[in-house]
Design a protein around this motif. Structure first.
Motif, mmCIF file in Angstrom:
data_model
loop_
_atom_site.group_PDB
_atom_site.id
_atom_site.type_symbol
_atom_site.label_atom_id
_atom_site.label_comp_id
_atom_site.label_asym_id
_atom_site.label_seq_id
_atom_site.Cartn_x
_atom_site.Cartn_y
_atom_site.Cartn_z
ATOM 1 N N TYR A 178 0.811 -1.212 0.000
ATOM 2 C CA TYR A 178 0.000 0.000 0.000
ATOM 3 C C TYR A 178 0.844 1.261 0.000
ATOM 4 N N HIS A 179 2.149 1.144 0.330
ATOM 5 C CA HIS A 179 3.025 2.320 0.301
ATOM 6 C C HIS A 179 3.382 2.703 -1.138
ATOM 7 N N TRP A 180 3.651 1.733 -1.966
ATOM 8 C CA TRP A 180 4.197 2.011 -3.302
ATOM 9 C C TRP A 180 3.282 1.648 -4.459
ATOM 10 N N GLU A 181 2.206 0.858 -4.214
ATOM 11 C CA GLU A 181 1.361 0.422 -5.328
ATOM 12 C C GLU A 181 0.726 1.598 -6.098
ATOM 13 N N PRO A 182 0.300 2.652 -5.422
ATOM 14 C CA PRO A 182 -0.271 3.763 -6.196
ATOM 15 C C PRO A 182 0.682 4.328 -7.238
ATOM 16 N N LEU A 183 1.979 4.345 -6.909
ATOM 17 C CA LEU A 183 2.957 4.846 -7.869
ATOM 18 C C LEU A 183 3.044 3.932 -9.088
ATOM 19 N N VAL A 184 2.925 2.638 -8.859
ATOM 20 C CA VAL A 184 2.982 1.669 -9.955
ATOM 21 C C VAL A 184 1.749 1.833 -10.847
ATOM 22 N N LEU A 185 0.593 1.956 -10.242
ATOM 23 C CA LEU A 185 -0.632 2.078 -11.032
ATOM 24 C C LEU A 185 -0.625 3.362 -11.852
ATOM 25 N N GLU A 186 -0.038 4.421 -11.295
ATOM 26 C CA GLU A 186 0.029 5.698 -12.023
ATOM 27 C C GLU A 186 0.876 5.595 -13.279
ATOM 28 N N LYS A 187 1.804 4.633 -13.301
ATOM 29 C CA LYS A 187 2.699 4.480 -14.450
ATOM 30 C C LYS A 187 2.070 3.631 -15.546
ATOM 31 N N GLY A 188 0.830 3.259 -15.419
ATOM 32 C CA GLY A 188 0.145 2.549 -16.470
ATOM 33 C C GLY A 188 0.157 1.037 -16.325
ATOM 34 N N TYR A 189 0.174 0.555 -15.070
ATOM 35 C CA TYR A 189 0.171 -0.890 -14.837
ATOM 36 C C TYR A 189 -1.147 -1.314 -14.206
ATOM 37 N N VAL A 190 -1.519 -2.564 -14.473
ATOM 38 C CA VAL A 190 -2.745 -3.151 -13.946
ATOM 39 C C VAL A 190 -2.357 -4.343 -13.065
ATOM 40 N N PHE A 191 -2.924 -4.376 -11.849
ATOM 41 C CA PHE A 191 -2.658 -5.513 -10.957
ATOM 42 C C PHE A 191 -3.218 -6.778 -11.583
ATOM 43 N N ALA A 192 -2.410 -7.883 -11.544
ATOM 44 C CA ALA A 192 -2.838 -9.139 -12.151
ATOM 45 C C ALA A 192 -2.965 -10.272 -11.136
ATOM 46 N N TYR A 193 -2.002 -10.395 -10.176
ATOM 47 C CA TYR A 193 -2.028 -11.601 -9.329
ATOM 48 C C TYR A 193 -1.123 -11.393 -8.128
ATOM 49 N N PHE A 194 -1.532 -11.949 -6.989
ATOM 50 C CA PHE A 194 -0.735 -11.959 -5.752
ATOM 51 C C PHE A 194 -0.491 -13.406 -5.373
ATOM 52 N N ASP A 195 0.787 -13.797 -5.242
ATOM 53 C CA ASP A 195 1.131 -15.206 -4.967
ATOM 54 C C ASP A 195 1.394 -15.474 -3.506
ATOM 55 N N GLY A 196 1.109 -14.473 -2.622
ATOM 56 C CA GLY A 196 1.366 -14.627 -1.196
ATOM 57 C C GLY A 196 2.641 -13.933 -0.784
ATOM 58 N N LEU A 197 3.512 -13.644 -1.733
ATOM 59 C CA LEU A 197 4.764 -12.938 -1.454
ATOM 60 C C LEU A 197 4.956 -11.756 -2.407
ATOM 61 N N ASN A 198 4.618 -11.956 -3.660
ATOM 62 C CA ASN A 198 4.839 -10.937 -4.689
ATOM 63 C C ASN A 198 3.489 -10.533 -5.322
ATOM 64 N N ARG A 199 3.453 -9.291 -5.829
ATOM 65 C CA ARG A 199 2.321 -8.817 -6.605
ATOM 66 C C ARG A 199 2.792 -8.634 -8.045
ATOM 67 N N PHE A 200 1.986 -9.163 -8.966
ATOM 68 C CA PHE A 200 2.327 -9.108 -10.385
ATOM 69 C C PHE A 200 1.443 -8.032 -11.061
ATOM 70 N N TYR A 201 2.103 -7.220 -11.901
ATOM 71 C CA TYR A 201 1.417 -6.139 -12.608
ATOM 72 C C TYR A 201 1.732 -6.279 -14.089
ATOM 73 N N VAL A 202 0.732 -5.957 -14.946
ATOM 74 C CA VAL A 202 0.883 -6.038 -16.389
ATOM 75 C C VAL A 202 0.740 -4.636 -16.974
ATOM 76 N N SER A 203 1.640 -4.294 -17.907
ATOM 77 C CA SER A 203 1.577 -2.993 -18.565
ATOM 78 C C SER A 203 0.265 -2.870 -19.338
#
Length: 445
Positions: A178-203
């Motif tokens: 929640y600290h950094w995800e907004p910055l990622v979404l602002e760059k044009g990425y879409v959340f795809a999957y959370f594996d329990g450790l990592n969050r995957f984003y697709v351009s």
């Protein structure tokens, strides 16, 4: 035969390969790369022909990456929002090294050895520049609590196709995205999957990838775990135990094999010695056999020769006996004697006469009375007397000294004149006669 081997900590490589595996010779950026083998997200892609850039601030893992991936770029630095130099907390040979001092304190409390060092710091834009022109197909960020600083320094228009960002606090399932995800979404990425450790984003430029990054690894991904995977801990423990047991068994078998080999060598040496002895004995037997056969042959030859000679001797003896027993031999005996005596008388008349005289003198010595009578007669002829005395002396019939003549055999003593007897002696005998005469005179005086 399985197509894929997963080396990543939480199967991140399998999820990324499901989305991007159809791209030949793709490119990646791995920030917080750690080991080139253990918990490596990039190794599967590297083995499939992909290449990329690794960013790792610790000396230990940077050296391992350079050794294992000589054709890839390895940047030994920390990635943050401001370039320069930073304090870094190095937890040796782990993936827990961090820029966050609070996290470093928790690791100290957990018993880890934490070393504070200074490291260079760069921004993610500089990393994009090092990667060069062209697409970057995936970007992984695993910086142990400093993910916000990495994303905050991202000003470049470069957009990797897929992002995989660690999104829990170190060694904890507690979310931290929640600290950094907004910055990622602002760059044009879409959340795809959370594996329990990592969050995957697709351009947003590759929405087709969203449909394949919707679940975790499964049987349809056709993969197996790498032996060093933490999910293989139990199997690895069993394998390690079996390996230790096999090593012990192998060591025992090796010792037994060595013992057997030593015994075999001893037996071979013994057999070689026995073989040599047998050969020597065989040679001795053959030599003895040859000698025995030769001796038998010689014995037969000698026996034959002896028998032949014995037969010949017996034949000769029989002939001799037959001759001796014949009447012709007995009738001719006087003739043979006369012929032998006559031949001797003709061939050696002087020797025969001398023998006759010597024989007569020996006969007279046995008859002293007759001998004295004949001796008086012979003295009348000095020449004959002298010759006879000389002959008697030479034949040992008499021994003469001074005026005494010892007649051999009967002890007859005859006195004679020294002037008439000494001339019959040799020079040596005369000296002996003189010494004897002097000794007799001393005894008489």
């Amino acid at each position: 035969m399985f197509n894929l081997v997963s080396y990543a900590q939480n199967f991140e490589d399998i999820i990324l390969w499901r989305a991007l595996g159809n791209i030949p010779h793709g490119r990646y950026i791995d920030i917080g790369a750690q080991s080139p083998d253990e918990h490596s997200v990039s190794k599967l892609f590297y083995l499939k022909g992909w290449r990329g850039v690794h960013v790792e601030p610790t000396q230990h893992y940077s050296d391992l990456l350079r050794s294992a991936r000589p054709e890839e770029q390895v940047v030994q630095a920390a990635v943050t929002d401001v370039a320069g130099e930073l304090r870094f907390f190095d937890i040796s040979e782990t993936g827990l090294s961090t820029l966050d001092d609070e996290i470093a304190d928790r690791h100290r409390e957990a018993g880890f050895q934490v070393a504070e060092v200074r490291v260079p710091a760069i921004t993610i834009d500089e990393v994009f520049d090092l990667a060069g022109e062209g697409e970057v197909h995936w970007l992984k960020i695993d910086v142990e609590g400093a993910e916000y600083q990495v994303v905050a320094g991202w000003a470049s228009p470069r957009r990797p196709w897929v992002l995989a960002i660690e999104s829990t606090r170190p060694l904890s399932p507690e979310p931290s995205h929640y600290h950094w995800e907004p910055l990622v979404l602002e760059k044009g990425y879409v959340f795809a999957y959370f594996d329990g450790l990592n969050r995957f984003y697709v351009s947003a430029e590759h929405p087709e990838l969203l449909s394949v990054i919707t679940c975790g690894p499964n049987v349809f991904d056709d993969f197996v775990l790498a032996p060093q995977s933490s999910f293989c801990g139990a199997a690895n423990a069993v394998a390690a135990e079996r390996h230790a047991q096999m090593h012990a068994d192998l060591s025992r078998v090796s010792d037994q094999a060595k013992q057997l080999q030593d015994e075999i060598e001893v037996r071979r040496a013994t057999e070689a010695s026995l073989h040599h002895d047998v050969e020597m004995l065989g040679e001795a037997v053959e030599a003895y056999k040859e000698d025995f056969e030769r001796a038998i042959a010689q014995g037969f030859a000698s026996a034959g020769e002896i028998a032949r000679r014995d037969a010949e001797l017996a034949h000769q003896q029989a002939l001799m006996q037959e001759i001796l027993n014949s009447k012709s031999w007995q009738i001719t005996r006087p003739l043979r004697w006369m012929m032998g005596y006559g031949i001797r008388a003709v061939r050696q008349p002087k020797a025969l006469a001398r023998e006759a005289v010597v024989g007569t003198m020996r006969s007279l010595l046995a008859r002293p009375r007759v001998g004295r009578s004949i001796n008086r007669v012979v003295r009348m002829v000095p020449f004959v007397h002298k010759r006879l005395r000389l002959l008697a002396s030479h034949r040992g019939i008499v021994v003469a000294h001074a005026e005494v003549v010892l007649v051999g055999g009967v002890g007859q003593v005859q006195h004679f004149n020294e002037d008439h007897g000494s001339e019959l002696l040799s020079v040596r005998a005369r000296g002996f006669h003189a010494r004897l005469h002097s000794s007799v005179q001393k005894e008489e005086g």
